[in-house]
Each structure stands twice: as structure tokens, then as C-alpha cells.
Enzyme design. Structure first.
Site, PDB file in Angstrom:
ATOM      1  N   PRO A  14      16.718 -40.674 -20.651  1.00  0.00           N
ATOM      2  CA  PRO A  14      17.897 -40.497 -19.797  1.00  0.00           C
ATOM      3  C   PRO A  14      18.768 -41.748 -19.758  1.00  0.00           C
ATOM      4  O   PRO A  14      18.260 -42.856 -19.581  1.00  0.00           O
ATOM      5  CB  PRO A  14      17.287 -40.218 -18.414  1.00  0.00           C
ATOM      6  CG  PRO A  14      15.924 -40.817 -18.468  1.00  0.00           C
ATOM      7  CD  PRO A  14      15.458 -40.699 -19.893  1.00  0.00           C
TER       8      PRO A  14
ATOM      9  N   CYS B 118      49.812 -50.987 -21.003  1.00  0.00           N
ATOM     10  CA  CYS B 118      51.057 -50.562 -21.641  1.00  0.00           C
ATOM     11  C   CYS B 118      50.757 -49.372 -22.527  1.00  0.00           C
ATOM     12  O   CYS B 118      50.711 -49.490 -23.764  1.00  0.00           O
ATOM     13  CB  CYS B 118      51.648 -51.702 -22.444  1.00  0.00           C
ATOM     14  SG  CYS B 118      52.433 -52.879 -21.390  1.00  0.00           S
TER      15      CYS B 118
ATOM     16  N   TYR C 236      28.573 -45.455 -18.630  1.00  0.00           N
ATOM     17  CA  TYR C 236      29.607 -45.408 -19.672  1.00  0.00           C
ATOM     18  C   TYR C 236      30.992 -45.808 -19.155  1.00  0.00           C
ATOM     19  O   TYR C 236      32.002 -45.353 -19.671  1.00  0.00           O
ATOM     20  CB  TYR C 236      29.659 -44.021 -20.321  1.00  0.00           C
ATOM     21  CG  TYR C 236      28.338 -43.600 -20.933  1.00  0.00           C
ATOM     22  CD1 TYR C 236      27.792 -44.312 -21.989  1.00  0.00           C
ATOM     23  CD2 TYR C 236      27.636 -42.506 -20.444  1.00  0.00           C
ATOM     24  CE1 TYR C 236      26.571 -43.939 -22.548  1.00  0.00           C
ATOM     25  CE2 TYR C 236      26.413 -42.123 -20.998  1.00  0.00           C
ATOM     26  CZ  TYR C 236      25.896 -42.852 -22.049  1.00  0.00           C
ATOM     27  OH  TYR C 236      24.692 -42.490 -22.605  1.00  0.00           O
TER      28      TYR C 236
HETATM   29  N1  LLP Z   1      19.207 -41.182 -26.559  1.00  0.00           N
HETATM   30  C1  LLP Z   1      20.062 -41.260 -27.587  1.00  0.00           C
HETATM   31  C2  LLP Z   1      19.536 -41.365 -28.945  1.00  0.00           C
HETATM   32  C3  LLP Z   1      21.434 -41.235 -27.372  1.00  0.00           C
HETATM   33  O1  LLP Z   1      22.267 -41.305 -28.399  1.00  0.00           O
HETATM   34  C4  LLP Z   1      21.927 -41.154 -26.055  1.00  0.00           C
HETATM   35  C5  LLP Z   1      23.356 -41.143 -25.793  1.00  0.00           C
HETATM   36  C6  LLP Z   1      20.997 -41.087 -24.993  1.00  0.00           C
HETATM   37  C7  LLP Z   1      19.636 -41.094 -25.290  1.00  0.00           C
HETATM   38  C8  LLP Z   1      21.394 -41.007 -23.557  1.00  0.00           C
HETATM   39  O2  LLP Z   1      22.127 -39.856 -23.284  1.00  0.00           O
HETATM   40  P1  LLP Z   1      22.559 -39.510 -21.781  1.00  0.00           P
HETATM   41  O3  LLP Z   1      21.294 -39.258 -21.006  1.00  0.00           O
HETATM   42  O4  LLP Z   1      23.299 -40.678 -21.254  1.00  0.00           O
HETATM   43  O5  LLP Z   1      23.413 -38.327 -21.911  1.00  0.00           O
HETATM   44  N2  LLP Z   1      30.021 -42.268 -24.123  1.00  0.00           N
HETATM   45  C9  LLP Z   1      29.719 -40.876 -23.832  1.00  0.00           C
HETATM   46  C10 LLP Z   1      28.242 -40.598 -23.912  1.00  0.00           C
HETATM   47  C11 LLP Z   1      27.664 -40.916 -25.267  1.00  0.00           C
HETATM   48  C12 LLP Z   1      26.185 -40.719 -25.315  1.00  0.00           C
HETATM   49  C13 LLP Z   1      25.643 -41.268 -26.581  1.00  0.00           C
HETATM   50  N3  LLP Z   1      24.246 -41.189 -26.708  1.00  0.00           N
HETATM   51  C14 LLP Z   1      30.258 -40.561 -22.446  1.00  0.00           C
HETATM   52  O6  LLP Z   1      30.839 -41.436 -21.815  1.00  0.00           O
HETATM   53  O7  LLP Z   1      30.142 -39.433 -21.993  1.00  0.00           O
END
Ligand code: LLP
Length: 432
Positions: A292, A362, A391
Site C-alpha cells: 500500500p 504562469c 503523491y
Molecule cells: N507497488 C508498486 C509496484 C507500484 O508501482 C505502486 C504505485 C504501489 C505499489 C503503490 O500503489 P498505491 O497503493 O499508492 O496505489 N502518481 C499516481 C499514482 C502512481 C502509482 C504508481 N505506483 C497518483 O498520484 O495517483
């Protein structure tokens, strides 16, 4: 009323976070300001750690995906809470090692790790590598041999699952730059190569099907597909790998349309799928790893801004101009992400306007939210954007040479800076 337990409204009608008056924080530390609640952050970890204990009899590990929010203090807290860590760059690994994060609980991700990252990851000792492609496998093998180490690895697999999330943050489907494809035999070929290596120990497989997912079904399906692959590896090589890493992606509440389930429900559903499928395939239940990211710091964080001006464009819209913007929160411009915004010093008043919250870059697209309800505000009021713990800080940037804001951690009515704000000298530090 609020997307997170750490938020409330006090007698003065002000938003509070972790028992701390939000406008008072803005006054003390300046704006823009990231604020994070430690109790909520720790609670979110405990939910996962307990679920792993409960549904897998403790045979599992929850890794914090540090890309969501990476700084020393947050990683210290993760280590204290018994979490493992997903790092996807040399910089994240460096931060973890700086705070003494136990290497055996670190998993090194990334689809194009460079030579330095591979060298440093191998040198760190027990760090596990999640290998993305054959070239990485070859390079890692050579580096482990060079350093005289035996490195534990997992293979990143594309299970081909479309988790119905935003297109940009889908990663588990076939048309993705991440990992080995199952259906072409690419993943099986990689497993055979890894098993043949003397310096690499293939201990399991990994997938990550996307982000901000609410439905439990895609996770259960991914678990089934991945166990099918473990069974295939066993049939071909006689070796039963013991580790199944199912990635992250658990959704959080940004606005009232988001309906996350308690995380224990995901765990329960997925553990049932894992146990049933393993039994059907004649496999032992593997050690389960989850990753997570967003759901650990996401709802524990808010961002505070001061309103600089209100600009009405008759018949079109009202802009509320803040002292932050896409620099500290690029998620609206990138993904059209929804956020709940409120006036922190008028939190007890009704949101009687529909406004667009803009930053000061800008750039016409520099918006935090469009056509969102808000209390009537005036210059000097403090805005709070909720659920910005994940993020936002980690994706912040210096466009237009705006310094990054500080991060303050609150805990039961006390506050401390955990990341200092940048100043102009920071911006020119590497200029010649
Ligand atoms: N494991 C791997 C291999 C990942 O690539 C990611 C996220 C996670 C775990 C964690 O995922 P989460 O639980 O946070 O959903 N910048 C984007 C999110 C990109 C997520 C990339 N990988 C945003 O702001 O929504």
C-alpha cells in the site's frame, strides 16, 4: 463528515488536524504548508499489519510504497510500525538506509534500474530486487557475482488485469512498460533463467494492477492468476516459490463519490482467494506481500494555502487564487484528480459558492480544482485541500522557481517540522 478521522472542527469554527487548529498552523509555519497527522499515519499502518496477522496467520508483510511520500521521518515511522518498504529508485533506497531501515524488509522496484542503483542495492545486503526485465536480470546477476553476494529476487509479472482505474495509473494490463508478460511465455522464460543463476535466488513473483482501486474483485483475480503462474513454474521446474507479492492500489476517499472499503475487507477477500486457489492447485499458501502506498499517508495529509485574491469572471466562473498550485499538487493537471476543498477558518460555515481554485504558476492549467463548492472567501482566508498526503509532496516540483513548501507533522495537539521548506538559495544551489 470528513474523509479522515484526524480532521474535525473546533469551537472557533476552524478545521483541526490531529487536534491542532489548521489556521494557527498556517500562521505559525506559513503557506503553502503540507500537514500530516502522525496518529492517522500510524493507524493506517496498523490496519494492514493486523490484517496480515489475522488473515495470513502472520505469514506476510505489508510494505509501504514510499513513492507516495518519502522523507526520513515518515520512513522512521514505517520501520517502527513493522512495515516493510517498497523503494523504486536509488534516492528512495538512500533515504531508507539513512534512517537505518532494515534492508531485509526493503524491496527494490523500478523498470530501468541503472548500474549505480543495482550496485547500491546489492551492496545494501539483504534488499530484495523486484526484477522487471531480462536485461536487469543479467546485470543484477553479474553485479551479485562481482560483489560475491546471493541476492533474493522476485519477478514482476503483468497479470493482464484491467482494474478500471485512471488510464495513466493502470500498470497490470498487457500494454504496460512494467514487467514480464505471462501469456507470451516471457515470464516463464525469465523464471527459468533466474532459477539457473547461482548468484540470484528466485523467491517469488510480484504484480501491481493499478492505483486508487475500490473493488476487491481485481485483487482476488490477480491473486488467482499469479498462483496459476506459481503452479506453472512448479510444473516446469519442480520448484515451488514461496512468495507472492500482490502490489498496492487500495483506494482512498478524496470526495464523497469515493467509497473505499475497510482495508481488512480487501485482505479478507484476497486471502480467501489465495487459500482456495492454492488448495485447488496443490500449492502451499505462499508468504503474502502487499504494497500500500496512497492509503498509508493519503488521508492523513492536508495542504493549507492562503487566499491571495478572488477573481470573478461574470457568467463564467470565480477563481480563488492561492499561494500554491500545481507545484505542490500536480494531480489535478495530471489526472483530473478530485479533491475536497474548504475554508479552514470558516469550516463551520456552509459552502455557498462554486469556485475554481487556482495556483500562481504562469500556466492557465495551474488549477487545484474546478467548479468545487466553497465557503465565501476573501484574501487572507486559509484554504485546506484534504487527502493530499500521498503523491503531492512526492510529486512536487520547482516550476517557475517556487520553493517547495515545508511538511509539518502534528500529533495530539503538538507539531514539528519533518521536512523544511526550500528557500531561494536551495533553488540556485546547483546553478553555475
Ligand atoms: N507497488 C508498486 C509496484 C507500484 O508501482 C505502486 C504505485 C504501489 C505499489 C503503490 O500503489 P498505491 O497503493 O499508492 O496505489 N502518481 C499516481 C499514482 C502512481 C502509482 C504508481 N505506483 C497518483 O498520484 O495517483
Amino acid at each position: 463528515m470528513f474523509p479522515s478521522d484526524c480532521l474535525d472542527v473546533n469551537k472557533a469554527g476552524h478545521l483541526t488536524i490531529g487536534g491542532y487548529d489548521a489556521p494557527a498552523l498556517a500562521k505559525e509555519y506559513g503557506t503553502p504548508l503540507y500537514v500530516m497527522d502522525e496518529t492517522q499515519l500510524r493507524q493506517n499502518c496498523r490496519d494492514y499489519v493486523r490484517s496480515i496477522e489475522r488473515f495470513y496467520d502472520g505469514r506476510g508483510l505489508a510494505l509501504y510504497a514510499s513513492k507516495a511520500f518519502c522523507c526520513k521521518e515518515v520512513l522512521r515511522i514505517m520501520a517502527q510500525e513493522g512495515m516493510g518498504l517498497d523503494v523504486c529508485s536509488g534516492g528512495e533506497l538512500y533515504t531508507a538506509l539513512q534512517v537505518g531501515f532494515p534492508p531485509e524488509r526493503i524491496y527494490f522496484h523500478g523498470n530501468n534500474k541503472n548500474a549505480q542503483e543495482i550496485r547500491e542495492g546489492v551492496a545494501a545486503g539483504a534488499v530484495r530486487f523486484v526484477v522487471d526485465n531480462l536485461e536487469e536480470l543479467r546485470r543484477l546477476d553479474a553485479e551479485a557475482l562481482r560483489q560475491g553476494k546471493r541476492i533474493k529476487i522476485l519477478l514482476r509479472v503483468k497479470p493482464g488485469i484491467d482494474a478500471h482505474t485512471h488510464e495513466f495509473i493502470r500498470t497490470g494490463q498487457i500494454d504496460s512498460k512494467f514487467g514480464f508478460a505471462l501469456e507470451t511465455g516471457e515470464a516463464l522464460n525469465a523464471a527459468k533463467k533466474a532459477l539457473a543463476s547461482q548468484s540470484l535466488e528466485l523467491c517469488g513473483i510480484h504484480c501491481h494492477i493499478g492505483s486508487q482501486i475500490f473493488d476487491t474483485a481485481p485483487f482476488a483475480l490477480a491473486a488467482q492468476v499469479m498462483l496459476g503462474f506459481l503452479s506453472q513454474i512448479k510444473a516446469q521446474s519442480g520448484i515451488e516459490l514461496d512468495e507472492l507479492n500482490l502490489g498496492g492500489g487500495f483506494g482512498i476517499r478524496y470526495d464523497e463519490n469515493d467509497t473505499p472499503r475497510p482495508y481488512s475487507e480487501y485482505m479478507e477477500r484476497v486471502s480467501a482467494a489465495v487459500k482456495i486457489t492454492a488448495a485447488q492447485l496443490g500449492l502451499a499458501v505462499p508468504f503474502i506481500v502487499i504494497e500500500p502506498g496512497r492509503s498509508i499517508p493519503g488521508a492523513a495529509g492536508i495542504t493549507l494555502y492562503e487566499v491571495g485574491a478572488v477573481k470573478e469572471i461574470p457568467g463564467l466562473r470565480t477563481f480563488v487564487l492561492t499561494d500554491g498550485g500545481m507545484n505542490d499538487n500536480p494531480r489535478y493537471i495530471l489526472y483530473g484528480a478530485k479533491y475536497r476543498v474548504l475554508c479552514a477558518n470558516k469550516a463551520d460555515q456552509p459552502a455557498d459558492q462554486t469556485v475554481t481554485i487556482a495556483g500562481r504558476c504562469c500556466e492557465s492549467g495551474d488549477l487545484i480544482q474546478e467548479f468545487t463548492p466553497l465557503q465565501t472567501v476573501e484574501p487572507g482566508d486559509i484554504l485546506a485541500v484534504l487527502s493530499t498526503g500521498a503523491y503531492n509532496y512526492s510529486m512536487s516540483m520547482n516550476y517557475n522557481r517556487f520553493p517547495r513548501p515545508p511538511v509539518v507533522m502534528v500529533n495530539n495537539g503538538s507539531a514539528r517540522v519533518i521536512v523544511g521548506g526550500e528557500d531561494y538559495a536551495d533553488l540556485t544551489r546547483h546553478d553555475y
